[in-house]
Design a protein around this motif. Structure first.
Motif, PDB file in Angstrom:
ATOM      1  N   LEU A  66       1.078  -1.403   0.001  1.00 47.77           N
ATOM      2  CA  LEU A  66      -0.149  -0.139   0.002  1.00 47.77           C
ATOM      3  C   LEU A  66       0.689   1.687   0.066  1.00 47.77           C
ATOM      4  O   LEU A  66       0.297   2.085  -0.107  1.00 47.77           O
ATOM      5  N   LYS A  67       2.459   1.002  -0.211  1.00 46.52           N
ATOM      6  CA  LYS A  67       3.265   2.541   0.546  1.00 46.52           C
ATOM      7  C   LYS A  67       3.318   2.595  -0.995  1.00 46.52           C
ATOM      8  O   LYS A  67       2.783   2.536  -1.634  1.00 46.52           O
ATOM      9  N   ALA A  68       3.011   4.174  -1.428  1.00 46.82           N
ATOM     10  CA  ALA A  68       2.762   5.337  -2.365  1.00 46.82           C
ATOM     11  C   ALA A  68       4.651   5.584  -2.106  1.00 46.82           C
ATOM     12  O   ALA A  68       4.975   4.822  -2.226  1.00 46.82           O
ATOM     13  N   HIS A  69       5.057   5.851  -3.477  1.00 44.91           N
ATOM     14  CA  HIS A  69       6.684   5.483  -3.733  1.00 44.91           C
ATOM     15  C   HIS A  69       6.629   6.976  -4.750  1.00 44.91           C
ATOM     16  O   HIS A  69       6.549   6.841  -5.884  1.00 44.91           O
ATOM     17  N   ALA A  70       7.452   7.751  -4.799  1.00 47.75           N
ATOM     18  CA  ALA A  70       8.332   8.934  -5.106  1.00 47.75           C
ATOM     19  C   ALA A  70       9.014   8.228  -6.103  1.00 47.75           C
ATOM     20  O   ALA A  70      10.071   7.439  -5.971  1.00 47.75           O
ATOM     21  N   TYR A  71       8.727   8.153  -7.617  1.00 45.12           N
ATOM     22  CA  TYR A  71       9.526   7.278  -8.840  1.00 45.12           C
ATOM     23  C   TYR A  71      10.313   7.919  -9.323  1.00 45.12           C
ATOM     24  O   TYR A  71      10.612   7.390 -10.569  1.00 45.12           O
ATOM     25  N   SER A  72      10.228   9.470  -9.089  1.00 46.14           N
ATOM     26  CA  SER A  72      10.526  10.142 -10.500  1.00 46.14           C
ATOM     27  C   SER A  72      10.769  11.570 -10.165  1.00 46.14           C
ATOM     28  O   SER A  72       9.971  12.046  -9.853  1.00 46.14           O
ATOM     29  N   HIS A  73      11.749  12.143 -10.392  1.00 43.33           N
ATOM     30  CA  HIS A  73      11.966  13.480  -9.542  1.00 43.33           C
ATOM     31  C   HIS A  73      13.243  13.921 -10.818  1.00 43.33           C
ATOM     32  O   HIS A  73      13.636  13.781 -11.746  1.00 43.33           O
ATOM     33  N   SER A  74      13.383  15.870 -11.126  1.00 48.20           N
ATOM     34  CA  SER A  74      14.044  16.077 -11.816  1.00 48.20           C
ATOM     35  C   SER A  74      13.210  18.010 -10.970  1.00 48.20           C
ATOM     36  O   SER A  74      12.496  18.297 -11.464  1.00 48.20           O
ATOM     37  N   GLY A  75      14.983  18.364 -10.973  1.00 54.35           N
ATOM     38  CA  GLY A  75      14.431  19.477  -9.954  1.00 54.35           C
ATOM     39  C   GLY A  75      13.715  19.623  -8.580  1.00 54.35           C
ATOM     40  O   GLY A  75      13.833  18.971  -7.776  1.00 54.35           O
ATOM     41  N   ASN A  76      12.359  20.614  -9.473  1.00 50.51           N
ATOM     42  CA  ASN A  76      11.617  20.604  -7.899  1.00 50.51           C
ATOM     43  C   ASN A  76      10.067  20.265  -8.649  1.00 50.51           C
ATOM     44  O   ASN A  76       8.980  19.994  -7.589  1.00 50.51           O
ATOM     45  N   ILE A  77      10.562  19.140  -9.195  1.00 48.92           N
ATOM     46  CA  ILE A  77       9.279  18.359  -9.576  1.00 48.92           C
ATOM     47  C   ILE A  77       9.416  16.455  -8.777  1.00 48.92           C
ATOM     48  O   ILE A  77      10.337  16.560  -9.310  1.00 48.92           O
ATOM     49  N   VAL A  78       8.178  15.992  -8.434  1.00 47.11           N
ATOM     50  CA  VAL A  78       7.805  15.122  -7.866  1.00 47.11           C
ATOM     51  C   VAL A  78       6.955  14.508  -9.001  1.00 47.11           C
ATOM     52  O   VAL A  78       6.082  14.961  -8.757  1.00 47.11           O
ATOM     53  N   LYS A  79       6.994  12.738  -9.085  1.00 44.96           N
ATOM     54  CA  LYS A  79       6.073  12.324  -9.329  1.00 44.96           C
ATOM     55  C   LYS A  79       6.333  10.941  -7.930  1.00 44.96           C
ATOM     56  O   LYS A  79       6.736  10.826  -7.654  1.00 44.96           O
ATOM     57  N   VAL A  80       5.304  11.127  -7.554  1.00 44.15           N
ATOM     58  CA  VAL A  80       4.366  10.027  -6.806  1.00 44.15           C
ATOM     59  C   VAL A  80       3.777   9.015  -7.172  1.00 44.15           C
ATOM     60  O   VAL A  80       2.513  10.054  -7.420  1.00 44.15           O
ATOM     61  N   ALA A  81       3.959   7.548  -7.543  1.00 43.72           N
ATOM     62  CA  ALA A  81       2.413   6.571  -7.588  1.00 43.72           C
ATOM     63  C   ALA A  81       1.901   5.976  -6.469  1.00 43.72           C
ATOM     64  O   ALA A  81       2.512   5.767  -5.294  1.00 43.72           O
ATOM     65  N   TYR A  82       0.456   6.229  -5.599  1.00 43.26           N
ATOM     66  CA  TYR A  82      -0.416   5.340  -5.432  1.00 43.26           C
ATOM     67  C   TYR A  82      -1.041   4.762  -5.167  1.00 43.26           C
ATOM     68  O   TYR A  82      -1.352   4.322  -6.280  1.00 43.26           O
ATOM     69  N   PRO A  83      -1.429   3.255  -4.951  1.00 40.97           N
ATOM     70  CA  PRO A  83      -1.294   1.508  -4.998  1.00 40.97           C
ATOM     71  C   PRO A  83      -3.152   2.449  -5.360  1.00 40.97           C
ATOM     72  O   PRO A  83      -4.105   2.603  -4.414  1.00 40.97           O
ATOM     73  N   LEU A  84      -4.060   1.509  -5.854  1.00 41.55           N
ATOM     74  CA  LEU A  84      -5.241   2.240  -6.105  1.00 41.55           C
ATOM     75  C   LEU A  84      -6.114   1.634  -4.929  1.00 41.55           C
ATOM     76  O   LEU A  84      -7.214   2.197  -4.631  1.00 41.55           O
ATOM     77  N   ASP A  85      -5.282   0.251  -4.206  1.00 38.47           N
ATOM     78  CA  ASP A  85      -5.964   0.095  -3.013  1.00 38.47           C
ATOM     79  C   ASP A  85      -5.770   0.864  -1.913  1.00 38.47           C
ATOM     80  O   ASP A  85      -6.976   1.088  -0.575  1.00 38.47           O
ATOM     81  N   LEU A  86      -5.123   1.483  -1.974  1.00 41.47           N
ATOM     82  CA  LEU A  86      -5.116   2.594  -0.470  1.00 41.47           C
ATOM     83  C   LEU A  86      -7.174   4.060  -0.675  1.00 41.47           C
ATOM     84  O   LEU A  86      -7.180   4.502   0.054  1.00 41.47           O
ATOM     85  N   TRP A  87      -7.249   3.686  -2.126  1.00 44.10           N
ATOM     86  CA  TRP A  87      -8.274   4.669  -1.969  1.00 44.10           C
ATOM     87  C   TRP A  87     -10.170   3.696  -2.135  1.00 44.10           C
ATOM     88  O   TRP A  87     -10.269   3.442  -2.605  1.00 44.10           O
ATOM     89  N   GLU A  88     -10.427   4.957  -1.422  1.00 40.64           N
ATOM     90  CA  GLU A  88     -12.087   4.311  -1.575  1.00 40.64           C
ATOM     91  C   GLU A  88     -12.627   4.917  -3.188  1.00 40.64           C
ATOM     92  O   GLU A  88     -12.772   6.775  -3.094  1.00 40.64           O
ATOM     93  N   LYS A  89     -13.380   4.201  -3.928  1.00 42.54           N
ATOM     94  CA  LYS A  89     -13.898   5.004  -5.371  1.00 42.54           C
ATOM     95  C   LYS A  89     -14.543   5.868  -4.894  1.00 42.54           C
ATOM     96  O   LYS A  89     -15.719   5.179  -4.119  1.00 42.54           O
ATOM     97  N   GLY A  90     -14.976   7.009  -5.754  1.00 45.70           N
ATOM     98  CA  GLY A  90     -15.836   7.822  -5.560  1.00 45.70           C
ATOM     99  C   GLY A  90     -16.375   8.802  -4.651  1.00 45.70           C
ATOM    100  O   GLY A  90     -17.053   8.750  -4.504  1.00 45.70           O
TER     101      GLY A  90
END
Ligand code: CAP
Ligand code: MG
Length: 432
Positions: A66-90
């Motif tokens: 269930l952990k999120a991952h900071a997977y990409s970074h350049s300068g002051n920008i970061v992308k983080v991936a969040y597993p779908l199961d963390l979220w309640e749909k709707g």
């Protein structure tokens, strides 16, 4: 030897490849002094998913999934991936409690801004999107090949219900489609919501009869949620096809509830964004207006304010264009460090609303930025016309005709008195 106290770096992995069904967030961030880039990114991913500030006694290994991952970074920008199961749909509030939550107050970050979230299909499709969308509203109003036009009686609050409705009548008679409440008008002792609805309905019928056109209103139902539902029903009972909501102040939950209620009545939502600038104006911190617009299309408003680039409020042409893209496009393309690509997977398209300091002299600029697929609100810019509201609305229609016919406003004004008078007062002024 000191024991390991925290595990933030477990949430940073530049070799991580997000799964297709993960939610991806795009952040601008600035670490506080003494904090490394990796430590800052780790905190963002951790505190918005499964982490806390210290290592734990009990941590079942399955939770790693269930952990999120900071997977990409350049300068002051970061992308983080969040597993779908963390979220309640709707559940949009839950999404923001995570991705828009504690991380914005962490001491380890000087600034943090949520720029965009990429949604996978199954998550996006758990929301209804707009009830009518752009095409549905055009059909409902039988208006094609020009912007939808509306105006708020001005001054923005102070008129009685009757005075308000009478100005609305003039607005419709000048050729506008919508009469709109202002964001801070709900129900006051001098302008009661229920009375206003009844009076506006009566004059709407009169204007429809006189012009042969469809007319409607954006009447502001903003209030406590049960009261909004009552007001929505009253609008429906009086034959209105739209309701207006101040979507930031009522909150995501209120808008989701009213999307259901109004949807059952077959009604559309006009979303005013009052208070957005409290969190989106500082380019280094908060959340982008782009993100708000995207969330609102997902929840299901049919139109939302997007700015003007040339009027009285902040917002550049680039920002306004981005917001319009995410509202209107079926598939949005990526702009590096600004937004993700996003397939809307069939959710209907919403109108951007352009408003704030507009008048006929700005119509050429607005048509260049937005094209015809927008709602244009010209309020002060019609009620301030030297001959009054009706002439002001006519001048705006004439300005649109001019551009459609390939003429300049000045050429068209030679044989259109109302436009000429508007240009004599405002010319092409960009108000500040
Ligand atoms: C415009 C307006 C709108 C703002 C909202 C006002 O009036 O009614 O609320 O445009 O801004 O109260 O200022 P004028 P935005 O046309 O008379 O300026 O669309 O940027 O959210
Ligand atoms: Mg207003």
């Amino acid at each position: 030897m000191q024991k390991k106290v925290e595990w933030y770096l477990d949430f940073v992995d530049s070799s991580y490849k997000p799964a297709k069904d993960e939610l991806l967030a795009l952040f601008y961030f600035e670490p506080a002094s003494g904090i490394s880039v990796n430590e800052a990114m780790g905190r963002i991913a951790s505190e918005s998913s499964t982490g806390t500030w210290t290592t734990l006694f009990k941590m079942p290994p399955r939770m790693n999934k269930l952990k999120a991952h900071a997977y990409s970074h350049s300068g002051n920008i970061v992308k983080v991936a969040y597993p779908l199961d963390l979220w309640e749909k709707g559940n949009c509030p839950q999404l923001l409690s995570g991705i828009g939550g504690n991380i914005f107050g962490m001491k380890a970050l000087d600034n943090l801004r949520l720029l965009d979230i990429h949604f996978p299909k199954s998550y996006l499709r758990s929301f209804p999107g707009p009830r009518h969308g752009m095409q549905g509203i055009r059909k409902m109003m039988n208006v094609y090949n020009r912007p939808m036009l509306g105006a708020v009686p001005k001054p923005k609050i102070g008129f009685t219900d009757l005075e308000h409705a009478e100005i609305g009548f003039e607005t419709w008679m000048g050729g506008f489609d919508f009469v709109k409440d202002d964001e801070n008008l709900t129900s006051t002792n001098f302008n009661n919501f229920d009375k206003r609805v009844k009076l506006i309905a009566k004059l709407r019928d009169k204007a429809e009869h006189a012009t042969g056109d469809n007319k409607d209103a954006y009447i502001n139902i903003t209030a406590e949620t049960h009261e909004m539902e009552r007001r929505a029903k009253l609008l429906h009972d009086y034959g209105f096809k739209h309701a207006m909501i101040d979507v930031v102040v009522t909150g995501y939950s209120g808008v989701q509830t009213l999307r259901n209620t109004l949807g059952d009545y077959g009604m559309a939502i006009h979303a005013h964004r009052a208070m957005h600038a409290m969190f989106d104006r500082n380019p280094k911190h908060g959340m982008s207006m782009y993100m708000l617009a995207k969330l609102m299309r997902m929840i299901g408003v049919d139109q939302i304010h997007a700015g003007t680039a040339v009027g009285k409020l902040t917002g550049t042409a680039g920002e306004v264009k981005n917001i319009s893209d995410t509202l209107r496009d079926k598939k949005v393309t990526e702009i590096k460090n600004v937004r993700f690509a996003q397939d809307w997977f069939g959710l209907k398209q919403a109108f951007p609303v352009t408003s704030g300091g507009l008048h006929p002299g700005l119509v050429p600029d607005l048509l260049k930025i937005f094209g015809d697929e927008c709602v244009m609100l010209v309020s002060g810019g019609i009620h301030g016309h030297p001959k009054g509201t009706r002439a002001g609305a006519m001048a705006t229609r004439q300005a649109i005709d001019a551009i459609h016919e390939g003429e300049t406003l000045e050429e068209h004004a030679k044989y259109n008195l109302e436009l000429r008078e508007a240009l004599e007062k405002w010319s092409h002024l960009r108000p500040v």
